[in-house]
Design a protein around this motif. Structure first.
Motif, PDB file in Angstrom:
ATOM      1  N   MET A 141       0.855  -1.208   0.000  1.00  8.86           N
ATOM      2  CA  MET A 141       0.000   0.000   0.000  1.00  8.86           C
ATOM      3  C   MET A 141       0.881   1.244   0.000  1.00  8.86           C
ATOM      4  O   MET A 141       1.785   1.360   0.817  1.00  8.86           O
ATOM      5  CB  MET A 141      -0.906  -0.002   1.236  1.00  8.86           C
ATOM      6  CG  MET A 141      -1.907   1.148   1.278  1.00  8.86           C
ATOM      7  SD  MET A 141      -2.887   1.119   2.792  1.00  8.86           S
ATOM      8  CE  MET A 141      -3.800  -0.394   2.615  1.00  8.86           C
ATOM      9  N   SER A 142       0.617   2.149  -0.907  1.00  5.90           N
ATOM     10  CA  SER A 142       1.426   3.361  -0.998  1.00  5.90           C
ATOM     11  C   SER A 142       1.110   4.298   0.152  1.00  5.90           C
ATOM     12  O   SER A 142       0.050   4.211   0.773  1.00  5.90           O
ATOM     13  CB  SER A 142       1.181   4.055  -2.338  1.00  5.90           C
ATOM     14  OG  SER A 142      -0.133   4.557  -2.394  1.00  5.90           O
ATOM     15  N   ASN A 143       2.053   5.195   0.387  1.00  7.05           N
ATOM     16  CA  ASN A 143       1.905   6.132   1.504  1.00  7.05           C
ATOM     17  C   ASN A 143       0.676   7.024   1.374  1.00  7.05           C
ATOM     18  O   ASN A 143      -0.055   7.216   2.342  1.00  7.05           O
ATOM     19  CB  ASN A 143       3.172   6.977   1.633  1.00  7.05           C
ATOM     20  CG  ASN A 143       3.279   7.631   2.990  1.00  7.05           C
ATOM     21  OD1 ASN A 143       2.921   7.024   3.988  1.00  7.05           O
ATOM     22  ND2 ASN A 143       3.751   8.854   3.016  1.00  7.05           N
ATOM     23  N   PRO A 144       0.363   7.594   0.188  1.00  2.00           N
ATOM     24  CA  PRO A 144      -0.851   8.413   0.054  1.00  2.00           C
ATOM     25  C   PRO A 144      -2.127   7.627   0.347  1.00  2.00           C
ATOM     26  O   PRO A 144      -3.050   8.138   0.967  1.00  2.00           O
ATOM     27  CB  PRO A 144      -0.814   8.877  -1.407  1.00  2.00           C
ATOM     28  CG  PRO A 144       0.627   8.802  -1.799  1.00  2.00           C
ATOM     29  CD  PRO A 144       1.181   7.647  -1.036  1.00  2.00           C
ATOM     30  N   GLU A 145      -2.169   6.346  -0.098  1.00  2.00           N
ATOM     31  CA  GLU A 145      -3.345   5.513   0.175  1.00  2.00           C
ATOM     32  C   GLU A 145      -3.490   5.261   1.662  1.00  2.00           C
ATOM     33  O   GLU A 145      -4.593   5.296   2.210  1.00  2.00           O
ATOM     34  CB  GLU A 145      -3.217   4.173  -0.571  1.00  2.00           C
ATOM     35  CG  GLU A 145      -3.480   4.263  -2.057  1.00  2.00           C
ATOM     36  CD  GLU A 145      -3.297   2.926  -2.743  1.00  2.00           C
ATOM     37  OE1 GLU A 145      -2.737   2.008  -2.109  1.00  2.00           O
ATOM     38  OE2 GLU A 145      -3.701   2.817  -3.899  1.00  2.00           O
ATOM     39  N   SER A 146      -2.366   4.991   2.310  1.00  2.91           N
ATOM     40  CA  SER A 146      -2.367   4.752   3.761  1.00  2.91           C
ATOM     41  C   SER A 146      -2.867   5.983   4.515  1.00  2.91           C
ATOM     42  O   SER A 146      -3.672   5.865   5.451  1.00  2.91           O
ATOM     43  CB  SER A 146      -0.953   4.387   4.215  1.00  2.91           C
ATOM     44  OG  SER A 146      -0.907   4.214   5.601  1.00  2.91           O
ATOM     45  N   LYS A 147      -2.401   7.150   4.089  1.00  6.16           N
ATOM     46  CA  LYS A 147      -2.836   8.397   4.738  1.00  6.16           C
ATOM     47  C   LYS A 147      -4.320   8.646   4.503  1.00  6.16           C
ATOM     48  O   LYS A 147      -5.032   9.125   5.390  1.00  6.16           O
ATOM     49  CB  LYS A 147      -2.020   9.576   4.209  1.00  6.16           C
ATOM     50  CG  LYS A 147      -0.605   9.633   4.756  1.00  6.16           C
ATOM     51  CD  LYS A 147       0.147  10.846   4.230  1.00  6.16           C
ATOM     52  CE  LYS A 147       1.547  10.914   4.810  1.00  6.16           C
ATOM     53  NZ  LYS A 147       2.324  12.047   4.277  1.00  6.16           N
ATOM     54  N   SER A 148      -4.803   8.312   3.300  1.00  4.60           N
ATOM     55  CA  SER A 148      -6.220   8.500   2.977  1.00  4.60           C
ATOM     56  C   SER A 148      -7.099   7.610   3.858  1.00  4.60           C
ATOM     57  O   SER A 148      -8.132   8.050   4.376  1.00  4.60           O
ATOM     58  CB  SER A 148      -6.449   8.177   1.496  1.00  4.60           C
ATOM     59  OG  SER A 148      -7.821   8.250   1.194  1.00  4.60           O
ATOM     60  N   ILE A 149      -6.699   6.348   4.025  1.00  2.00           N
ATOM     61  CA  ILE A 149      -7.462   5.426   4.882  1.00  2.00           C
ATOM     62  C   ILE A 149      -7.441   5.902   6.320  1.00  2.00           C
ATOM     63  O   ILE A 149      -8.466   5.881   7.016  1.00  2.00           O
ATOM     64  CB  ILE A 149      -6.883   3.995   4.765  1.00  2.00           C
ATOM     65  CG1 ILE A 149      -7.179   3.428   3.376  1.00  2.00           C
ATOM     66  CG2 ILE A 149      -7.465   3.082   5.842  1.00  2.00           C
ATOM     67  CD1 ILE A 149      -6.474   2.139   3.065  1.00  2.00           C
ATOM     68  N   THR A 150      -6.283   6.374   6.778  1.00  2.79           N
ATOM     69  CA  THR A 150      -6.167   6.883   8.155  1.00  2.79           C
ATOM     70  C   THR A 150      -7.089   8.080   8.368  1.00  2.79           C
ATOM     71  O   THR A 150      -7.787   8.159   9.382  1.00  2.79           O
ATOM     72  CB  THR A 150      -4.705   7.291   8.457  1.00  2.79           C
ATOM     73  OG1 THR A 150      -3.863   6.154   8.287  1.00  2.79           O
ATOM     74  CG2 THR A 150      -4.573   7.807   9.882  1.00  2.79           C
ATOM     75  N   ARG A 151      -7.110   8.995   7.394  1.00  2.00           N
ATOM     76  CA  ARG A 151      -7.985  10.175   7.500  1.00  2.00           C
ATOM     77  C   ARG A 151      -9.451   9.747   7.532  1.00  2.00           C
ATOM     78  O   ARG A 151     -10.257  10.301   8.283  1.00  2.00           O
ATOM     79  CB  ARG A 151      -7.739  11.129   6.326  1.00  2.00           C
ATOM     80  CG  ARG A 151      -6.542  12.040   6.505  1.00  2.00           C
ATOM     81  CD  ARG A 151      -6.587  13.217   5.536  1.00  2.00           C
ATOM     82  NE  ARG A 151      -6.650  12.771   4.149  1.00  2.00           N
ATOM     83  CZ  ARG A 151      -5.582  12.513   3.397  1.00  2.00           C
ATOM     84  NH1 ARG A 151      -4.372  12.648   3.897  1.00  2.00           N
ATOM     85  NH2 ARG A 151      -5.724  12.126   2.137  1.00  2.00           N
ATOM     86  N   GLU A 152      -9.794   8.751   6.711  1.00  2.00           N
ATOM     87  CA  GLU A 152     -11.174   8.268   6.652  1.00  2.00           C
ATOM     88  C   GLU A 152     -11.591   7.662   7.991  1.00  2.00           C
ATOM     89  O   GLU A 152     -12.683   7.930   8.505  1.00  2.00           O
ATOM     90  CB  GLU A 152     -11.298   7.214   5.540  1.00  2.00           C
ATOM     91  CG  GLU A 152     -12.721   6.854   5.188  1.00  2.00           C
ATOM     92  CD  GLU A 152     -13.439   7.932   4.397  1.00  2.00           C
ATOM     93  OE1 GLU A 152     -14.683   7.853   4.330  1.00  2.00           O
ATOM     94  OE2 GLU A 152     -12.792   8.853   3.866  1.00  2.00           O
TER      95      GLU A 152
END
Length: 196
Positions: free
Chosen positions: A1-12
């Motif tokens: 999982m890429s870093n932007p995707e990980s950050k997006s899931i965390t924000r969600e």
């Protein structure tokens, strides 16, 4: 999982926690204020069947509880079902909540016993239950069907709560809340099928 995707899931997930935490905090603050400042007087603002003044209770009913034990019993299923609804799309939670509150409230107002007052978030919880249980049928995607099967397996026995069983418990709220959840599942399922 890429870093932007990980950050997006965390924000969600943080957004989900903030929304559900905010709702639950509001419910508990209202109950604390009602018990300690108003001595339970706010409960009179629940749904009073076939009373014009009782119509305002349609909005207030989910936010009022008879005791801390009543609210505690509603808190965990509210968070669990609410989060399962949000997992697909956060806005679904608000749409399902609005439809359920209206259908449950009007149903109670039309069919509840005379001179009774109906309070509690259980109608909302049964709406979430109905939505999650039937979303797979209406949406017909793999994810929604899987969630419906899981909810049915673990929480299927809740269905008996829509029947008259226990004195002092608003089975009408449960029944019409469940119906509101099914209506929301039908409307959102049809919308998602059209998009896809």
């Amino acid at each position: 999982m890429s870093n932007p995707e990980s950050k997006s899931i965390t924000r969600e997930l943080q957004s989900h926690a903030a929304i559900l935490g905010g709702f639950v905090s509001l419910l508990w603050i209202i109950e604390i204020v009602d018990v300690f400042l108003f001595r339970g007087a706010l409960n009179a603002y629940g749904v009073r069947p076939r009373s014009i003044q009782g119509l305002e209770g349609i909005i207030f009913m989910p936010f009022l509880h008879g005791s801390f034990a009543h609210l505690a019993a509603n808190t965990l299923p509210f968070v669990t079902f609410g989060w399962l609804i949000m997992l697909r799309e956060t806005r679904d939670f608000f749409i399902v909540s609005a439809i359920t509150i209206l259908v449950s409230g009007f149903g109670v107002w039309l069919t509840g016993a005379p001179n009774s007052v109906h309070i509690g978030a259980s109608g909302l919880i049964f709406g979430y239950f109905g939505f999650l249980l039937l979303r797979g049928y209406f949406e017909r995607s793999f994810t929604s069907i899987l969630v419906s099967l899981i909810v049915g397996f673990f929480y299927g026995s809740l269905i008996w709560g829509v029947l008259p069983s226990q004195p002092g418990v608003s089975w009408q709220g449960h029944f019409f809340g469940f119906a509101g959840g099914i209506l929301a599942a039908q409307l959102l399922g049809r919308q998602k099928r059209q998009i896809n």
